[in-house]
Structure formats: C-alpha cells, structure tokens
Write a protein that holds these residues in place. Structure first.
Motif, PDB file in Angstrom:
ATOM      1  N   ALA A   1      -2.757  10.571  -0.060  1.00 32.05           N
ATOM      2  CA  ALA A   1      -3.706   9.645   0.562  1.00 32.05           C
ATOM      3  C   ALA A   1      -5.100   9.772  -0.038  1.00 32.05           C
ATOM      4  N   SER A   2      -5.452  10.985  -0.490  1.00 33.50           N
ATOM      5  CA  SER A   2      -6.786  11.184  -1.049  1.00 33.50           C
ATOM      6  C   SER A   2      -6.985  10.434  -2.355  1.00 33.50           C
ATOM      7  N   SER A   3      -5.889   9.974  -2.981  1.00 32.96           N
ATOM      8  CA  SER A   3      -5.998   9.197  -4.217  1.00 32.96           C
ATOM      9  C   SER A   3      -6.378   7.747  -3.940  1.00 32.96           C
ATOM     10  N   GLY A   4      -6.281   7.339  -2.688  1.00 32.40           N
ATOM     11  CA  GLY A   4      -6.665   5.985  -2.318  1.00 32.40           C
ATOM     12  C   GLY A   4      -5.513   5.046  -2.041  1.00 32.40           C
ATOM     13  N   THR A   5      -4.295   5.428  -2.434  1.00 27.63           N
ATOM     14  CA  THR A   5      -3.122   4.585  -2.158  1.00 27.63           C
ATOM     15  C   THR A   5      -1.921   5.457  -1.824  1.00 27.63           C
ATOM     16  N   MET A   6      -1.013   4.900  -1.045  1.00 31.33           N
ATOM     17  CA  MET A   6       0.288   5.518  -0.796  1.00 31.33           C
ATOM     18  C   MET A   6       1.334   4.428  -0.952  1.00 31.33           C
ATOM     19  N   GLU A   7       2.598   4.829  -1.043  1.00 27.84           N
ATOM     20  CA  GLU A   7       3.637   3.848  -1.342  1.00 27.84           C
ATOM     21  C   GLU A   7       4.871   4.063  -0.471  1.00 27.84           C
ATOM     22  N   ALA A   8       5.399   2.959   0.014  1.00 31.23           N
ATOM     23  CA  ALA A   8       6.677   2.964   0.720  1.00 31.23           C
ATOM     24  C   ALA A   8       7.677   2.194  -0.138  1.00 31.23           C
TER      25      ALA A   8
END
Length: 284
Positions: A50-57
């Motif tokens: 999350a700290s990278s700015g994006t997450m993925e499903a």
C-alpha cells in the motif's frame, strides 16, 4: 510557580505523551476495522504494498472442462485467465487539530487525547463508509424490481446476485451475499418480520441479522436516494494506511498540534455482483 510537569512540556518532550497518542490511534484503526460495515464486506485479497500507492486484486476466470486428450492433442493446456483490478490509494486526507495549553491544563494529556482521537476515529469511519458505498453504487447496476411487497423485493434482488453467471462467476452462495438498507427499508423488512413472519426474531432488539440466508444491515451512509444495495463479500476493495502526526508545538504560540494523515483508495472489484434499488435519482 507553575507546576514543573506542565502539560505543554510533556507533550513536546516526553515519550509518554507520544506513546499515549500512538496507543489511542491504534485503537482508532482497530475500531475502523471492527465497527464499520465496509470492513466486513470489503475485498481483503489484495497484493502489493500500500505504501507504493497502488494495490491489485485479480479475478480468475472459471476453468473449463475439455474432453480427455484435448491438451495432449493440441500440444498445450488452457491458459489461466485473470483480470487485474488496480486500486490506487489516491485519496489523501488529514485530521490535524491544535489545542491550547490552557485546555490541556483542564483535561490533562490523557483525557484530551482520548477525547479527540475518539472523535477523529468516528470521522474516519464516516468517511470510509460513505466512499465505500458510493463506489458500490457508482459501479453497480440499478435494478427495477417487479415485486411490490418488501419481502418479495428482497428475494427478487437477492436472486439477481445469487444466479449471476459469467466467465468469473457461476452463481453465488447466499452466505456470501449481503443486503445493506437505508434505515427506511430496514424498518420495512423488520416490521414484516415482527408481524409474525419469523418466530425467531426478537422485537426488542435492533438487528435481526439474516434474511433468507443473507446478512442484512442498516446504514445511514448509503448515497442519497438508494433504498438498498445487494452485494457479494469482496465486491469492493478499500486499502487504508495512516500516519500519526506526533504532538508538535506551534511556533510563536501556546498551542500544540497533533493528529493523523489518512491515505486510501476505493475500487469495485466485482461490479457484476453489486446491484441496488433506488426510486429516485441517486446523489453521489
């Protein structure tokens, strides 16, 4: 002479106050996870940092049965099909407040931090709930129901989600389906159950829990105009990260600032498993 352990000095220099702040904000995040309806329904199967700015499903398509020998004769197996859904943490909020030394002397460090952090926690809850259901309605499908009785409306709407079939879904179990109602519609279905249509429902408690195998909730945070939303668990993702702002003296004043920064994103992962009923225009 003023007392040596003045509260302003303690806030600025003592690790005790900072530890107290972190402890209280830890409770806030815990409450966000436990007290909100969205925390029960949101998609938690996310990859990435999350700290990278994006997450993925990812949504994986259903496997298809072929005749025996198909892969051997063709020289290859069927590829696994997946649809990625990127959730950007693109909402940046802050809850930063300041307090005067005079007020600190009245409430004390612990009492003041507990009061304000509790209030900020409630504000975070309201913000996340509204954004969650706004995304659900925005990406979901508005349905026109043929039923006119409230109990038949619920069953008709539930069936629309339960019988969904496409490349990724082949029907949905009822224990994965949830109905989130406006207080008005929750009251209607509750009245129906109270009128002897369910002997197991106690009329002196607020929640009845389940209806025909699905979870039912009441929420004041649905978008204006929405009567109820039917959705499967995991249909919307909402990753959240927080950053504590430690107590800091405001320059050339007798006030101290403290609070938290909040970063989150909200994205529908399975919009095909979200429907909603609305009689009027919906305000997002």
């Amino acid at each position: 002479m003023a007392r040596i352990d003045s509260l302003s000095i303690q806030l600025q220099t003592s690790q005790t106050a900072k530890d107290k702040l972190k402890e209280e904000y830890g409770k806030v995040i815990e409450n966000v996870q436990k007290r909100t309806i969205s925390a029960l329904l949101k998609n938690k199967d996310l990859s990435g940092d999350a700290s990278s700015g994006t997450m993925e499903a990812k949504r994986f398509s259903n496997a298809t049965a072929e005749e025996y020998g198909t892969a051997r004769s063709g020289g290859k197996a069927n590829k696994i099909k997946a649809k990625p859904v990127v959730v950007a943490l693109d909402v940046n909020k802050e809850l930063i407040e300041e307090v005067e030394e005079k007020d600190l002397r009245t409430y004390g460090v612990n009492g003041l931090i507990e009061r304000r952090v509790s209030n900020q926690g409630n504000s975070i809850n309201r913000l996340l709930e509204r954004e969650f259901f706004k995304e659900a309605v925005k990406e979901g499908t508005k349905v026109t129901l043929t039923a006119t009785k409230i109990e038949e409306m619920f069953e008709e709407a539930i069936l629309k989600v339960e019988t969904t079939k496409n490349d990724f879904v082949d029907g949905v179990e009822r224990d994965m389906i949830n109905v989130v109602c406006s207080p008005e519609y929750y009251g209607k279905i509750r009245t129906y159950l109270d009128q002897g249509n369910n002997a197991n429902v106690e009329t002196d408690i607020e929640e009845f829990g389940r209806y025909h195998g699905v979870n039912v909730f009441s929420s004041v945070y649905l978008p204006t105009g929405v009567d109820f939303v039917v959705m499967a668990v995991g249909s919307v993702a909402q990753p959240v990260i927080t950053s504590i702002y430690n107590p800091t003296k405001i320059e050339l004043s007798d006030a101290t600032a403290f609070g938290t920064f909040l970063y989150f994103g909200t994205k529908a992962v399975t919009p095909d498993l979200i429907i909603y009923k609305a009689e009027t225009n919906v305000s997002l």
